[in-house]
Design a protein around this motif. Structure first.
Motif, short mmCIF file in Angstrom:
data_model
loop_
_atom_site.label_atom_id
_atom_site.label_comp_id
_atom_site.label_asym_id
_atom_site.label_seq_id
_atom_site.Cartn_x
_atom_site.Cartn_y
_atom_site.Cartn_z
N SER A 108 9.34 14.64 -43.79
CA SER A 108 10.65 14.70 -44.43
C SER A 108 11.48 13.47 -44.09
O SER A 108 12.15 12.90 -44.95
N ARG A 109 11.42 13.06 -42.82
CA ARG A 109 12.13 11.86 -42.39
C ARG A 109 11.63 10.62 -43.15
O ARG A 109 12.42 9.80 -43.62
N ALA A 110 10.32 10.53 -43.31
CA ALA A 110 9.74 9.39 -44.04
C ALA A 110 10.19 9.41 -45.49
O ALA A 110 10.52 8.36 -46.06
N THR B 217 2.69 3.70 -45.00
CA THR B 217 2.29 3.50 -43.61
C THR B 217 2.87 4.59 -42.73
O THR B 217 2.17 5.13 -41.86
N SER B 218 4.12 4.94 -42.96
CA SER B 218 4.76 6.00 -42.18
C SER B 218 4.07 7.34 -42.41
O SER B 218 3.82 8.09 -41.46
N LEU B 219 3.73 7.65 -43.66
CA LEU B 219 3.02 8.89 -43.96
C LEU B 219 1.65 8.91 -43.29
O LEU B 219 1.25 9.92 -42.70
N ALA B 220 0.95 7.79 -43.39
CA ALA B 220 -0.39 7.73 -42.78
C ALA B 220 -0.30 7.89 -41.27
O ALA B 220 -1.11 8.61 -40.67
N GLN B 221 0.67 7.24 -40.65
CA GLN B 221 0.81 7.34 -39.20
C GLN B 221 1.15 8.77 -38.79
O GLN B 221 0.61 9.28 -37.81
N SER B 222 2.03 9.42 -39.54
CA SER B 222 2.37 10.81 -39.24
C SER B 222 1.14 11.70 -39.38
O SER B 222 0.91 12.60 -38.55
N GLY B 223 0.36 11.46 -40.41
CA GLY B 223 -0.86 12.25 -40.61
C GLY B 223 -1.86 12.06 -39.49
O GLY B 223 -2.43 13.02 -38.98
#
Length: 117
Positions: free
Chosen positions: A106-108, A28-34
């Motif tokens: 990177s944070r994710a 979810t974090s990766l998708a939101q960042s994208g």
């Protein structure tokens, strides 16, 4: 009636459930960042396109108004610096966006790694 997902979740041991939840949070974090990065990139590109659409006709009218080749060349030369400045600014903003996206990813990844430990 209990859904298959609820039955599956109920049968998972607590450790496995925590791992699945951490993976879901990571994805979810990766998708939101994208999505956030794509929205910012789209806005940056739209601003660049608007700028070109605003400036191009003005530049062409100024060049067409020149009555001698020297005037045309002087007009064209005067337009180079602002165009170059906009291109450099676009590149700077794109680099900042790239760095921001890399930092978020990177944070994710670090957060996902800390959940595994």
């Amino acid at each position: 009636m209990v859904s298959a997902a609820e039955q599956f979740t109920a049968q998972l041991p607590a450790a496995s459930r925590a791992q699945v939840e951490a993976q879901v949070d990571f994805v979810t974090s990766l998708a939101q960042s994208g999505v956030d990065s794509m929205a910012k990139l789209t806005a940056l590109n739209m601003d660049a396109i608007r700028s070109v659409l605003d400036e191009y006709p003005k530049a062409m009218h100024a060049r067409l108004a020149a009555s001698t080749p020297q005037e045309w060349l002087a007009t064209a030369s005067a337009q180079v610096a602002p165009t170059l400045e906009r291109a450099v600014d676009y590149g700077r903003q794109l680099a900042e966006l790239t760095l921001e996206t890399q930092t978020a990813l990177s944070r994710a990844a670090q957060q996902a790694g800390s959940h595994k430990q």
